[in-house]
Design an enzyme around this catalytic site. Structure first.
Site, mmCIF file in Angstrom:
data_model
loop_
_atom_site.group_PDB
_atom_site.id
_atom_site.type_symbol
_atom_site.label_atom_id
_atom_site.label_comp_id
_atom_site.label_asym_id
_atom_site.label_seq_id
_atom_site.Cartn_x
_atom_site.Cartn_y
_atom_site.Cartn_z
ATOM 1 N N ASP A 126 59.978 -30.891 120.627
ATOM 2 C CA ASP A 126 59.460 -31.167 119.411
ATOM 3 C C ASP A 126 57.991 -32.200 119.776
ATOM 4 O O ASP A 126 57.694 -32.527 120.899
ATOM 5 C CB ASP A 126 60.034 -31.410 118.103
ATOM 6 C CG ASP A 126 59.358 -30.846 116.869
ATOM 7 O OD1 ASP A 126 58.579 -31.287 116.341
ATOM 8 O OD2 ASP A 126 60.130 -29.663 116.205
ATOM 9 N N ASP A 135 68.191 -43.409 108.896
ATOM 10 C CA ASP A 135 69.049 -42.325 108.822
ATOM 11 C C ASP A 135 69.131 -41.433 110.171
ATOM 12 O O ASP A 135 69.946 -40.356 110.101
ATOM 13 C CB ASP A 135 68.517 -41.191 107.596
ATOM 14 C CG ASP A 135 69.558 -40.834 106.509
ATOM 15 O OD1 ASP A 135 70.758 -41.319 106.916
ATOM 16 O OD2 ASP A 135 68.976 -40.320 105.764
ATOM 17 N N HIS A 166 56.653 -34.264 112.809
ATOM 18 C CA HIS A 166 57.588 -32.917 112.516
ATOM 19 C C HIS A 166 58.788 -33.284 113.211
ATOM 20 O O HIS A 166 59.812 -32.610 112.563
ATOM 21 C CB HIS A 166 56.471 -32.124 113.532
ATOM 22 C CG HIS A 166 57.089 -30.758 113.112
ATOM 23 N ND1 HIS A 166 57.944 -29.968 114.345
ATOM 24 C CD2 HIS A 166 56.928 -29.714 112.228
ATOM 25 C CE1 HIS A 166 58.074 -28.727 113.751
ATOM 26 N NE2 HIS A 166 57.481 -28.427 112.756
ATOM 27 N N ASN A 179 75.452 -41.447 104.972
ATOM 28 C CA ASN A 179 75.556 -42.777 104.620
ATOM 29 C C ASN A 179 75.495 -42.788 103.106
ATOM 30 O O ASN A 179 75.652 -41.659 102.404
ATOM 31 C CB ASN A 179 74.665 -43.708 105.525
ATOM 32 C CG ASN A 179 73.271 -43.021 105.519
ATOM 33 O OD1 ASN A 179 72.973 -42.444 104.464
ATOM 34 N ND2 ASN A 179 72.602 -43.183 106.555
ATOM 35 N N ASN A 257 55.300 -18.793 111.263
ATOM 36 C CA ASN A 257 54.493 -18.841 109.811
ATOM 37 C C ASN A 257 53.328 -18.056 109.839
ATOM 38 O O ASN A 257 52.572 -18.450 108.984
ATOM 39 C CB ASN A 257 54.373 -20.488 109.427
ATOM 40 C CG ASN A 257 55.768 -21.371 109.462
ATOM 41 O OD1 ASN A 257 56.753 -20.541 109.271
ATOM 42 N ND2 ASN A 257 55.531 -22.420 109.876
ATOM 43 N N ALA A 273 60.512 -17.640 120.173
ATOM 44 C CA ALA A 273 61.557 -17.132 119.472
ATOM 45 C C ALA A 273 61.676 -15.822 119.599
ATOM 46 O O ALA A 273 62.630 -14.973 119.603
ATOM 47 C CB ALA A 273 61.231 -17.426 117.960
ATOM 48 N N SER A 325 60.075 -23.698 110.757
ATOM 49 C CA SER A 325 60.427 -25.237 111.613
ATOM 50 C C SER A 325 61.611 -25.893 111.014
ATOM 51 O O SER A 325 62.286 -26.442 111.520
ATOM 52 C CB SER A 325 59.172 -26.242 111.827
ATOM 53 O OG SER A 325 58.210 -25.575 112.538
#
Length: 641
Positions: A126, A135, A166, A179, A257, A273, A325
C-alpha cells in the site's frame, strides 16, 4: 540528476475519506490539542509565540499540553529545542471504538476466543504504514519502499512511512492494538510488514507493485493484503502473483470501486484481484447490502464490510473511510486468525476454509456480488476435541489411533500436507510411513459419501528416524520410499543416499522388483549377452527372466544401464504382481498402438499409476526413482493407493 521514470500503468488506492475533527471543540477552533516535549526544559516564550494556548505544563517531564494549528505545529517541530510534538490522544478517543465490521465478521463467536493472529506475518502492499501510531505500535515489524523505482532516492525519503494515509487505515483494520483507546483490529497480535508501493497521492506503478510482491516472497510472508487496483491487465503482474501464491502466500485483493459492470460486460473487477491467484473482495455496508461503488463479477470470492469503516490514520489520528480497500483487510485479518488456529494449513487450504465458512448472502451459492458470502471467523472447536495419539518406530512406521475419530464420524479421509493419502477410511487405527521430520495430517469426516472440508482434525507428527540424507518427510514421495526402505527393498546407495529425483535404470528397477518378490539376487552370468556376473543387478535380472517377468530385447540384450520409461514400469509391475490387464482406459494417449497398452490400462485401473492433469499417461517419458518407488509401493501394499 536522476531522470524520473514515468510508469506505464498507474495504480491508485481507491477510497473515500470522511475525515472528522476529533472533537466539537477542535472543529470550532482552527487548532488541536497536542503534547509537546522539550529536550531540556519548557520554553514558554516559544509556546506563546507558536501556539493558540498553553493549557497545562507538566511537572515531572519537560512537556506541556498546548493547542496548535497545523502551521504552528510544523513551526514548533523545526525548533532544535523540541524533542517531540504529537496530537493529544485522549482528546481524540476516550474509549476503544471498534468499527461495526468487527462484529459483522463474527468476532464475538471466535473459537477459541484467545486467537489474535499471533505469529502470522501479513504484508500490507500500500502507501506504507505509520509505525509510530499508538494503535499500531509494535505491530509493524518491518517493511520496504519501492517508490525509488519511479522517483529515485527522492521516492523513499522516510522509508515505508505512510504519507498518504491509505495504508495506515488498512493496517488498523487488520491489526490495531487491543488497548483502551482508538479502535481494534481483527488480528491485533499479527506482525505487519509495510510494503510502500504508492506515493503521497496514492499512486504507483506496475514496477513498484511487482517489486513489492517480490520483497514479500523473500520475506516468506503468510498473507499479502493488496488494497490497490488497476483496470489494465499486465502479464508480469499476473506472473508475480502466481509466484507469490506458489510460494505459499495467501493473497487478498480489493475488487475495485468502479460499481457494476457496464453494459455488455460481465465483470468490473480490477487487477490484481481479478487474477486466479488472488481472493477478490467486494464491499458491503452494515445492513449486508452491496456497496454501490463496489466492483462486481464472477471473480468475487468473498464480501466484507467496507462502508464507513473507522480505523487508524497517520500522526496518531483516526478517520472513517469507504471502499473495497477497507473490505479486503477484514479478510486478511480473519485469514490470520485461521493461520494461527491451524498453523500447518497451506494457503490453498486456508482459502478453501474461508470459502466454506462464509455467510451466504444474496443468491444461493457463489454469486457475482458477494462471492461465497460474508467472511466469517471459524467457529469449529479445535480438532472437535478429538485426540489422535500416535506412535513411531525406528524404521519409519507411524501408527495413528483413530478410534475417537472413527467412533465420532464413522468414515474419514486423510491428507498428508496437500495430498490425499487415505480415502473413506473406517478403521480405529491408521498407518503411514515417514522419514525423520515433521508431518502435518488432516483428518476430514465423510458424511453420506461427501467429505466435510471444514470440520477436520489436525495432527502434527514428529518422526525421529530413519534419517536419510537426501529424503525429506515433507516430500510427496517420502511415504512410498520410506515404506520400501522399511521393507528392506530400497536401501539406498553406499553413501547413504536414496537419490529420489535421479532417473532410474532398468538394472536398478530389476533390483527393486526382485527384492520385493524375494527373488535370488546373487550375482551371476545370465542369458542376456550384456549382463555378466560383473553387473551388480545380474542376479535379479536373471531371476526376473526365469520367472517370465522380463524377456529383454530382441537382440538378446537387457540393457541394464538404460533408463526406464513409464510404459516399461507398467509392464514390469503388472507381470511381477499379476495385475489384471485392461483393453480400454480414460488415458488420452493410450491406444492399442502403444506397446504394453493393456498393462498401462491395468495399473491405472488398479490405482497404482495415474496419469497427468491433462489426461495423458506419457508412456515414453523416463521415470525417476521416486516415481518408480511410488508405483512399486502401491503395487505391494494396496493401503498406499
Amino acid at each position: 540528476m536522476n531522470a524520473i521514470k514515468l510508469p506505464a500503468f498507474v495504480f491508485t488506492a481507491f477510497f473515500l475519506f470522511f475525515h472528522t475533527p476529533s472533537s466539537p471543540e477542535a472543529a470550532a477552533m482552527d487548532g488541536r490539542q497536542a503534547v509537546i516535549m522539550f529536550k531540556d526544559e519548557v520554553d514558554k516564550e516559544l509556546l506563546e509565540q507558536f501556539s493558540q494556548s498553553v493549557d497545562y505544563i507538566f511537572q515531572e517531564i519537560p512537556a506541556a499540553s498546548i493547542t496548535v494549528s497545523e502551521t504552528q505545529k510544523k513551526a514548533l517541530q523545526m525548533s532544535p529545542e523540541v524533542e517531540s510534538l504529537s496530537y493529544d490522544m485522549p482528546v481524540q478517543s476516550s474509549a476503544q471504538s471498534p468499527s461495526y465490521g468487527y462484529e459483522k465478521v463474527g468476532m464475538k463467536n471466535l473459537v477459541p476466543s484467545t486467537l489474535t493472529g499471533a505469529g502470522v506475518k501479513i504484508g500490507v502492499l500500500d502507501s506504507g504504514i505509520d509505525a509510530k501510531h499508538p494503535d499500531l505500535q509494535k505491530r509493524v515489524v518491518g517493511g520496504t519502499c519501492t517508490m525509488d523505482i519511479i522517483y529515485g532516492e527522492a521516492g523513499c525519503p522516510n522509508s515505508y512511512y505512510d504519507d498518504a494515509g491509505h495504508g495506515t487505515h488498512v493496517a488498523g483494520i487488520i491489526a490495531a492494538n487491543n488497548n483502551t483507546f482508538g479502535t481494534i483490529g481483527v488480528a491485533p497480535s499479527a506482525s505487519l510488514y509495510a510494503i510502500k508501493v504508492l506515493d503521497e497521492y496514492g499512486e504507483g506503478s506496475t514496477s513498484t507493485l511487482i517489486a513489492g510482491v517480490e520483497w514479500a516472497i523473500k520475506q516468506k510472508l503468510n498473507i499479502l493484503n493488496i488494497s490497490i487496483t488497476s483496470p489494465i491487465y499486465d502479464p508480469a503482474m499476473e506472473e508475480v502473483m502466481k509466484k507469490a501464491y506458489s510460494a505459499g502466500i495467501l493473497i487478498v485483493g480489493a475488487a475495485g470501486n468502479t460499481g457494476a459492470p457496464v453494459s455488455g460486460s460481465d465483470s468490473s473487477v480490477e487487477y490484481p484481484a481479478k487474477f486466479e491467484s488472488v481472493i477478490a473482495v467486494s464491499s458491503i455496508d452494515q445492513y449486508d447490502k452491496i456497496d454501490r461503488q463496489s466492483s462486481l463479477g464472477k471473480e468475487i470470492e468473498l464480501a466484507a464490510p467496507g462502508v464507513k469503516i473507522y480505523s487508524t490514520y497517520p500522526d496518531s489520528d483516526y478517520t472513517t473511510s469507504s471502499g473495497t480497500s477497507m473490505a479486503a483487510p477484514y479478510v486478511s485479518g480473519i485469514a490470520a486468525l485461521y493461520k494461527e488456529k491451524y498453523p500447518e494449513m497451506t494457503n490453498k487450504q486456508l482459502r478453501a476454509l474461508l470459502q466454506k465458512n462464509a455467510k451466504d448472502l444474496g443468491a444461493a451459492g457463489r454469486d457475482r456480488y458477494f462471492g461465497f458470502g460474508l467472511v466469517q471467523v471459524d467457529k469449529n472447536p479445535v480438532n472437535h476435541d478429538i485426540e489422535l495419539p500416535y506412535t513411531t518406530d525406528s524404521k519409519g512406521k507411524l501408527t495413528v489411533d483413530t478410534s475417537d475419530l472413527a467412533d465420532r464420524f464413522g468414515t474419514y479421509n486423510v491428507y498428508r500436507e496437500d495430498h490425499l493419502v487415505g480415502k473413506n477410511e473406517t478403521a480405529a487405527e491408521w498407518t503411514d510411513y515417514a522419514s525423520a521430520g515433521t508431518i502435518n495430517y488432516y483428518f476430514h469426516p465423510v458424511v453420506n459419501g461427501v467429505e466435510d472440508e471444514t470440520s477436520f482434525t489436525t495432527l502434527k507428527a514428529e518422526v525421529a528416524s530413519p534419517k536419510i540424507k537426501d529424503l525429506l518427510a515433507s516430500k510427496w514421495y517420502d511415504r512410498y520410499i520410506t515404506y520400501l526402505n522399511y521393507q528392506g527393498i530400497m536401501t539406498g546407495f553406499e553413501d547413504g543416499t536414496i537419490r529420489p529425483e535421479s532417473n532410474i535404470t532398468r538394472g536398478e528397477a530389476a533390483i527393486l522388483i526382485g527384492k520385493s518378490l524375494g527373488l535370488n539376487g546373487t550375482a551371476r552370468n545370465t542369458s542376456f549377452k550384456d549382463v555378466t556376473v560383473n553387473v551388480s543387478s545380474s542376479g535379479y535380472i536373471q531371476s526376473l527372466a526365469d520367472a517370465g517377468i522380463t524377456n529383454g530385447f530382441t537382440d538378446g540384450t537387457f540393457r541394464p544401464g538404460q533408463l526406464v520409461t513409464r510404459a516399461e514400469m507398467a509392464i514390469l509391475i503388472s507381470k511381477a504382481y499379476e495385475i489384471n490387464t485392461a483393453s480400454t482406459s480414460q488415458l488420452k494417449d493410450i491406444t492399442a498402438k502403444i506397446t504394453g497398452y493393456q498393462y498401462i490400462n491395468g495399473v491405472a485401473a488398479a490405482g497404482i499409476a495415474g496419469g497427468y492433469e491433462d489426461g495423458t499417461f506419457r508412456p515414453h517419458t523416463h521415470m525417476n526413482r521416486a516415481q518408480f518407488a511410488t508405483f512399486l509401493a502401491r503395487a505391494i501394499n494396496s493401503e498406499l493407493r
